[in-house]
Write a protein that holds these residues in place. Structure first.
Motif, PDB file in Angstrom:
ATOM      1  N   MET A   1      25.392  43.129  -3.667  1.00  0.00           N
ATOM      2  CA  MET A   1      25.192  43.809  -2.972  1.00  0.00           C
ATOM      3  C   MET A   1      25.491  44.933  -2.043  1.00  0.00           C
ATOM      4  O   MET A   1      25.880  44.063  -0.497  1.00  0.00           O
ATOM      5  CB  MET A   1      23.294  44.973  -3.584  1.00  0.00           C
ATOM      6  N   LYS A   2      26.275  46.127  -1.938  1.00  0.00           N
ATOM      7  CA  LYS A   2      26.694  46.597  -1.514  1.00  0.00           C
ATOM      8  C   LYS A   2      25.488  47.481  -0.166  1.00  0.00           C
ATOM      9  O   LYS A   2      25.152  47.655  -0.986  1.00  0.00           O
ATOM     10  CB  LYS A   2      28.057  47.230  -1.350  1.00  0.00           C
ATOM     11  N   LYS A   3      25.880  47.353   0.926  1.00  0.00           N
ATOM     12  CA  LYS A   3      25.014  48.071   1.546  1.00  0.00           C
ATOM     13  C   LYS A   3      24.647  49.523   1.749  1.00  0.00           C
ATOM     14  O   LYS A   3      23.593  50.152   0.888  1.00  0.00           O
ATOM     15  CB  LYS A   3      25.773  48.659   3.261  1.00  0.00           C
ATOM     16  N   GLU A   4      26.335  49.915   0.619  1.00  0.00           N
ATOM     17  CA  GLU A   4      25.841  51.409   0.504  1.00  0.00           C
ATOM     18  C   GLU A   4      24.589  51.424  -0.816  1.00  0.00           C
ATOM     19  O   GLU A   4      24.332  52.837  -1.399  1.00  0.00           O
ATOM     20  CB  GLU A   4      26.579  52.450   0.594  1.00  0.00           C
ATOM     21  N   ASP A   5      24.644  50.373  -1.158  1.00  0.00           N
ATOM     22  CA  ASP A   5      24.218  50.438  -3.056  1.00  0.00           C
ATOM     23  C   ASP A   5      22.165  49.756  -3.061  1.00  0.00           C
ATOM     24  O   ASP A   5      21.745  49.613  -3.724  1.00  0.00           O
ATOM     25  CB  ASP A   5      24.812  49.231  -4.205  1.00  0.00           C
ATOM     26  N   ILE A   6      21.922  49.453  -2.058  1.00  0.00           N
ATOM     27  CA  ILE A   6      20.287  49.267  -2.024  1.00  0.00           C
ATOM     28  C   ILE A   6      19.537  51.045  -2.247  1.00  0.00           C
ATOM     29  O   ILE A   6      20.188  51.393  -1.392  1.00  0.00           O
ATOM     30  CB  ILE A   6      20.349  48.512  -0.681  1.00  0.00           C
ATOM     31  N   PRO A   7      18.929  50.220  -2.968  1.00  0.00           N
ATOM     32  CA  PRO A   7      17.805  51.099  -3.228  1.00  0.00           C
ATOM     33  C   PRO A   7      17.000  51.882  -2.284  1.00  0.00           C
ATOM     34  O   PRO A   7      16.809  51.161  -1.160  1.00  0.00           O
ATOM     35  CB  PRO A   7      17.530  50.134  -4.676  1.00  0.00           C
ATOM     36  N   GLN A   8      16.733  52.986  -2.282  1.00  0.00           N
ATOM     37  CA  GLN A   8      16.627  54.308  -1.923  1.00  0.00           C
ATOM     38  C   GLN A   8      15.242  54.745  -2.519  1.00  0.00           C
ATOM     39  O   GLN A   8      15.088  56.080  -2.259  1.00  0.00           O
ATOM     40  CB  GLN A   8      16.997  54.664  -0.597  1.00  0.00           C
ATOM     41  N   ASP A   9      14.547  54.327  -3.365  1.00  0.00           N
ATOM     42  CA  ASP A   9      13.757  55.015  -4.560  1.00  0.00           C
ATOM     43  C   ASP A   9      12.296  55.481  -3.427  1.00  0.00           C
ATOM     44  O   ASP A   9      11.680  54.406  -3.568  1.00  0.00           O
ATOM     45  CB  ASP A   9      13.446  54.525  -5.888  1.00  0.00           C
ATOM     46  N   PRO A  10      11.884  56.967  -3.585  1.00  0.00           N
ATOM     47  CA  PRO A  10      11.204  57.325  -3.076  1.00  0.00           C
ATOM     48  C   PRO A  10       9.942  56.480  -3.924  1.00  0.00           C
ATOM     49  O   PRO A  10       9.649  55.912  -5.313  1.00  0.00           O
ATOM     50  CB  PRO A  10      10.889  58.244  -2.918  1.00  0.00           C
ATOM     51  N   SER A  11       9.471  56.155  -2.703  1.00  0.00           N
ATOM     52  CA  SER A  11       7.710  55.441  -3.812  1.00  0.00           C
ATOM     53  C   SER A  11       6.385  54.981  -2.581  1.00  0.00           C
ATOM     54  O   SER A  11       6.707  56.427  -1.636  1.00  0.00           O
ATOM     55  CB  SER A  11       7.755  53.648  -3.218  1.00  0.00           C
ATOM     56  N   ALA A  12       5.433  55.095  -3.164  1.00  0.00           N
ATOM     57  CA  ALA A  12       3.634  55.877  -2.321  1.00  0.00           C
ATOM     58  C   ALA A  12       3.728  54.650  -0.911  1.00  0.00           C
ATOM     59  O   ALA A  12       2.961  55.269  -0.497  1.00  0.00           O
ATOM     60  CB  ALA A  12       2.089  55.458  -3.051  1.00  0.00           C
ATOM     61  N   LEU A  13       4.764  54.207  -1.015  1.00  0.00           N
ATOM     62  CA  LEU A  13       4.153  52.832   0.507  1.00  0.00           C
ATOM     63  C   LEU A  13       5.557  53.629   1.318  1.00  0.00           C
ATOM     64  O   LEU A  13       5.329  52.719   2.143  1.00  0.00           O
ATOM     65  CB  LEU A  13       4.321  51.890  -0.109  1.00  0.00           C
ATOM     66  N   GLN A  14       6.333  54.284   1.147  1.00  0.00           N
ATOM     67  CA  GLN A  14       7.814  54.250   1.204  1.00  0.00           C
ATOM     68  C   GLN A  14       7.572  55.011   3.081  1.00  0.00           C
ATOM     69  O   GLN A  14       7.903  54.846   3.718  1.00  0.00           O
ATOM     70  CB  GLN A  14       8.686  55.327   1.248  1.00  0.00           C
TER      71      GLN A  14
ATOM     72  N   VAL B   1       5.054  54.312   4.779  1.00  0.00           N
ATOM     73  CA  VAL B   1       4.227  53.164   5.524  1.00  0.00           C
ATOM     74  C   VAL B   1       4.726  51.980   5.598  1.00  0.00           C
ATOM     75  O   VAL B   1       5.181  51.438   6.960  1.00  0.00           O
ATOM     76  CB  VAL B   1       2.524  52.612   4.536  1.00  0.00           C
ATOM     77  N   THR B   2       5.778  50.995   4.959  1.00  0.00           N
ATOM     78  CA  THR B   2       6.545  50.398   4.629  1.00  0.00           C
ATOM     79  C   THR B   2       7.961  50.814   4.212  1.00  0.00           C
ATOM     80  O   THR B   2       8.122  51.395   3.489  1.00  0.00           O
ATOM     81  CB  THR B   2       5.595  49.136   4.656  1.00  0.00           C
ATOM     82  N   LYS B   3       8.997  49.396   4.826  1.00  0.00           N
ATOM     83  CA  LYS B   3       9.658  49.065   4.151  1.00  0.00           C
ATOM     84  C   LYS B   3      10.331  47.900   3.865  1.00  0.00           C
ATOM     85  O   LYS B   3       9.938  47.068   4.810  1.00  0.00           O
ATOM     86  CB  LYS B   3      11.565  49.876   5.417  1.00  0.00           C
ATOM     87  N   GLU B   4      11.270  47.744   3.098  1.00  0.00           N
ATOM     88  CA  GLU B   4      11.982  46.619   2.647  1.00  0.00           C
ATOM     89  C   GLU B   4      12.742  46.379   3.527  1.00  0.00           C
ATOM     90  O   GLU B   4      14.014  46.390   2.938  1.00  0.00           O
ATOM     91  CB  GLU B   4      11.494  46.314   1.105  1.00  0.00           C
ATOM     92  N   VAL B   5      12.683  45.306   3.681  1.00  0.00           N
ATOM     93  CA  VAL B   5      14.261  44.389   4.291  1.00  0.00           C
ATOM     94  C   VAL B   5      14.967  44.001   3.214  1.00  0.00           C
ATOM     95  O   VAL B   5      14.745  42.674   2.780  1.00  0.00           O
ATOM     96  CB  VAL B   5      14.062  42.881   5.323  1.00  0.00           C
ATOM     97  N   SER B   6      16.502  43.955   3.206  1.00  0.00           N
ATOM     98  CA  SER B   6      17.041  43.445   2.380  1.00  0.00           C
ATOM     99  C   SER B   6      18.506  42.993   2.478  1.00  0.00           C
ATOM    100  O   SER B   6      18.615  43.907   3.850  1.00  0.00           O
ATOM    101  CB  SER B   6      17.501  44.720   1.069  1.00  0.00           C
ATOM    102  N   TYR B   7      19.116  41.835   1.840  1.00  0.00           N
ATOM    103  CA  TYR B   7      20.160  41.490   2.442  1.00  0.00           C
ATOM    104  C   TYR B   7      21.195  42.358   1.255  1.00  0.00           C
ATOM    105  O   TYR B   7      21.160  42.786   0.671  1.00  0.00           O
ATOM    106  CB  TYR B   7      20.154  40.653   2.035  1.00  0.00           C
ATOM    107  N   ALA B   8      22.451  42.801   2.352  1.00  0.00           N
ATOM    108  CA  ALA B   8      23.427  42.864   1.299  1.00  0.00           C
ATOM    109  C   ALA B   8      24.970  42.820   2.631  1.00  0.00           C
ATOM    110  O   ALA B   8      24.869  41.979   3.554  1.00  0.00           O
ATOM    111  CB  ALA B   8      22.990  44.489   1.782  1.00  0.00           C
ATOM    112  N   VAL B   9      25.842  43.158   1.819  1.00  0.00           N
ATOM    113  CA  VAL B   9      27.620  42.561   2.516  1.00  0.00           C
ATOM    114  C   VAL B   9      27.523  44.113   3.019  1.00  0.00           C
ATOM    115  O   VAL B   9      28.167  45.516   2.258  1.00  0.00           O
ATOM    116  CB  VAL B   9      28.574  42.760   1.528  1.00  0.00           C
ATOM    117  N   ASP B  10      28.411  43.989   4.474  1.00  0.00           N
ATOM    118  CA  ASP B  10      29.187  45.844   5.000  1.00  0.00           C
ATOM    119  C   ASP B  10      30.678  45.124   4.297  1.00  0.00           C
ATOM    120  O   ASP B  10      30.967  44.957   3.398  1.00  0.00           O
ATOM    121  CB  ASP B  10      29.136  45.379   6.426  1.00  0.00           C
ATOM    122  N   GLU B  11      31.325  46.735   5.652  1.00  0.00           N
ATOM    123  CA  GLU B  11      32.312  46.830   4.920  1.00  0.00           C
ATOM    124  C   GLU B  11      33.457  45.898   5.420  1.00  0.00           C
ATOM    125  O   GLU B  11      34.519  45.455   4.587  1.00  0.00           O
ATOM    126  CB  GLU B  11      32.773  48.238   5.497  1.00  0.00           C
ATOM    127  N   ASN B  12      32.806  44.757   6.026  1.00  0.00           N
ATOM    128  CA  ASN B  12      33.747  43.372   6.534  1.00  0.00           C
ATOM    129  C   ASN B  12      33.073  42.751   5.873  1.00  0.00           C
ATOM    130  O   ASN B  12      34.360  41.518   6.249  1.00  0.00           O
ATOM    131  CB  ASN B  12      33.982  43.179   7.801  1.00  0.00           C
TER     132      ASN B  12
END
Length: 137
Positions: free
Chosen positions: A1-14, A16-27
């Motif tokens: 998944m591309k860096k800009e496509d990482i989901p940022q859907d609002p949640s009850a925990l937003q 409090v915490t964030k989740e680390v995801s792996y993505a591919v950058d522009e390079n």
């Protein structure tokens, strides 16, 4: 998944915490990026919390009906089971099971009650009080 496509859907925990995801950058290199949430995961967590709330309410009712000691309520509220509570208090598992009986719980010494209260991070008075309001202790 591309860096800009990482989901940022609002949640009850937003907040409090964030989740680390792996993505591919522009390079084309793998990078880590924080995600506020993902709709599917949020719905799954909501279902899980709903189940927990039902278990807590059921335990509360059992305590009020004198079918279980307040330990059951606090175990459900703090997401513990007999094994975890045993580890926190130093009581044997069979002792914790026995202390779940209202008649046995009522006879526990102040020292034993304090061990449970410490494990649940409540006062002994809160642990013994079964006249809770609808929101809990």
């Amino acid at each position: 998944m591309k860096k800009e496509d990482i989901p940022q859907d609002p949640s009850a925990l937003q907040n409090v915490t964030k989740e680390v995801s792996y993505a591919v950058d522009e390079n084309g290199k793998y990078v880590t990026e924080l995600s506020a949430g993902w709709d599917v995961k949020i719905k799954a967590l909501d279902v899980a919390w709903s189940d927990i709330e039902k278990k807590v309410a059921g335990a509360r009712q059992k305590v009020l009906n004198k079918e279980a000691s307040p330990l059951l309520y606090f175990m459900e509220l703090k997401l513990m089971d007999i094994e975890i509570l045993s580890a926190y208090t130093g009581f044997w598992k069979w002792q914790v099971k026995r202390h779940l009986k209202p008649s046995v719980f009522e006879k526990l010494s102040a020292k034993k009650l304090q061990r449970y209260a410490t494990a649940f991070d409540v006062t002994v008075e809160a642990l013994k009080n079964v006249n809770w309001n609808e929101t809990g202790v």
